[in-house]
Scaffold this motif. Sequence first.
Motif, PDB file in Angstrom:
ATOM      1  N   GLU A 250      37.938   2.884  21.450  1.00 14.86           N
ATOM      2  CA  GLU A 250      39.093   2.446  20.658  1.00 14.86           C
ATOM      3  C   GLU A 250      39.231   3.290  19.398  1.00 14.86           C
ATOM      4  N   ILE A 251      38.106   3.570  18.769  1.00 10.88           N
ATOM      5  CA  ILE A 251      38.121   4.337  17.528  1.00 10.88           C
ATOM      6  C   ILE A 251      38.526   5.781  17.795  1.00 10.88           C
ATOM      7  N   LEU A 252      38.077   6.327  18.924  1.00 14.78           N
ATOM      8  CA  LEU A 252      38.390   7.710  19.263  1.00 14.78           C
ATOM      9  C   LEU A 252      39.891   7.929  19.334  1.00 14.78           C
ATOM     10  N   ASN A 253      40.609   6.946  19.854  1.00 15.44           N
ATOM     11  CA  ASN A 253      42.070   7.048  19.941  1.00 15.44           C
ATOM     12  C   ASN A 253      42.729   7.081  18.563  1.00 15.44           C
ATOM     13  N   LEU A 254      42.008   6.581  17.558  1.00 16.36           N
ATOM     14  CA  LEU A 254      42.549   6.521  16.199  1.00 16.36           C
ATOM     15  C   LEU A 254      42.157   7.726  15.344  1.00 16.36           C
ATOM     16  N   ILE A 255      41.326   8.612  15.884  1.00 13.40           N
ATOM     17  CA  ILE A 255      40.772   9.697  15.080  1.00 13.40           C
ATOM     18  C   ILE A 255      41.842  10.543  14.380  1.00 13.40           C
TER      19      ILE A 255
ATOM     20  N   ILE B 106      43.837   0.809   8.284  1.00 10.10           N
ATOM     21  CA  ILE B 106      45.009   1.572   7.844  1.00 10.10           C
ATOM     22  C   ILE B 106      45.470   2.506   8.955  1.00 10.10           C
ATOM     23  N   ALA B 107      44.510   3.161   9.619  1.00  6.33           N
ATOM     24  CA  ALA B 107      44.850   4.064  10.719  1.00  6.33           C
ATOM     25  C   ALA B 107      45.519   3.307  11.862  1.00  6.33           C
ATOM     26  N   ARG B 108      44.991   2.124  12.165  1.00  8.46           N
ATOM     27  CA  ARG B 108      45.579   1.317  13.246  1.00  8.46           C
ATOM     28  C   ARG B 108      47.004   0.889  12.893  1.00  8.46           C
ATOM     29  N   PHE B 109      47.259   0.589  11.640  1.00 10.99           N
ATOM     30  CA  PHE B 109      48.614   0.228  11.197  1.00 10.99           C
ATOM     31  C   PHE B 109      49.569   1.399  11.417  1.00 10.99           C
ATOM     32  N   LEU B 110      49.130   2.608  11.063  1.00 16.62           N
ATOM     33  CA  LEU B 110      49.963   3.798  11.264  1.00 16.62           C
ATOM     34  C   LEU B 110      50.231   4.035  12.746  1.00 16.62           C
TER      35      LEU B 110
END
Length: 282
Positions: free
Chosen positions: A207-212, A269-273
């Motif tokens: 999940e985090i990798l997709n947000l990198i 914050i990254a997930r919001f973007l």
Amino acid sequence: MQITIKELADAHNIRALKQYGQNFLFDSSLCVKIAKAAALPANARVVEVGPGVAGLTIALLQGGVGHLIVIEKDKRFLPLLQQVQSYYPNLEIIMRDAQDCKMEDLSGDDRQVHIVSNLPYNIGTKLLIGWAKEIDYIATMTLMFQKEVGQRIVAEAHSKEYGRLSVIAQLLFDVKKLFDIKSTAFTPAPKVDSVLLRFVPKKDYAEILNLIPFIEFVTHKAFAQRRKMLGAWIKRIIPRELMDEFASQIGLDMTLRAENLTPATYMQIARFLQWHDCSCAV
């Protein structure tokens, strides 16, 4: 092999080159300590970058790895490594710049590799960021960095060492400091001490990798002006029409500074973007 690491280097007339950030580790007992600290499973598939005079290489091979791939760009080391290979046929030598090598290509049937390396100081951070993006193919990493870089990687929020590298590394990996290594252990001795860190991918890394891309964008904006308050830079990345929603969802104190936000907050914050398709972020 009944020969010391230094004798092996001398036999091949090898000297450290400053342009490659080379500092040789001749202490075989320390090499064994590093190999053991990697806690590799039996018959592991291992990648080592910058084997140099092969001290750690030999320690890993004697420790029972299944297949060891060493990546070395300095052609002077090839005869030395080939001599080691004559004793250990499970050693594979790749003469190439590590920055051009993909773990996907090296993982083989095992699908994942363990990386164990005394990283060249001049490219260590760049390699770490690249490998973080290839986390699918990495089981563990046991890496030596100059101490200052290692402190930045493990630094917690609210500390002066905390920064982009801390956030990205800690979101994707469980990072543990293993031990310090004095500069005097190397020849020639660098001006700084080193530290050995171990990285284990987190269970939710996918999940985090997709947000990198979004995390990189946010942390770049934040730490480029680390002394400025959150309110001064967040309005530059969150569209005005979304600010109220952002405030209600994330609920951050706009007087906080970059080093006060935890990795989990940067991920929010990254997930919001990402959720709002803020393409300006990438």
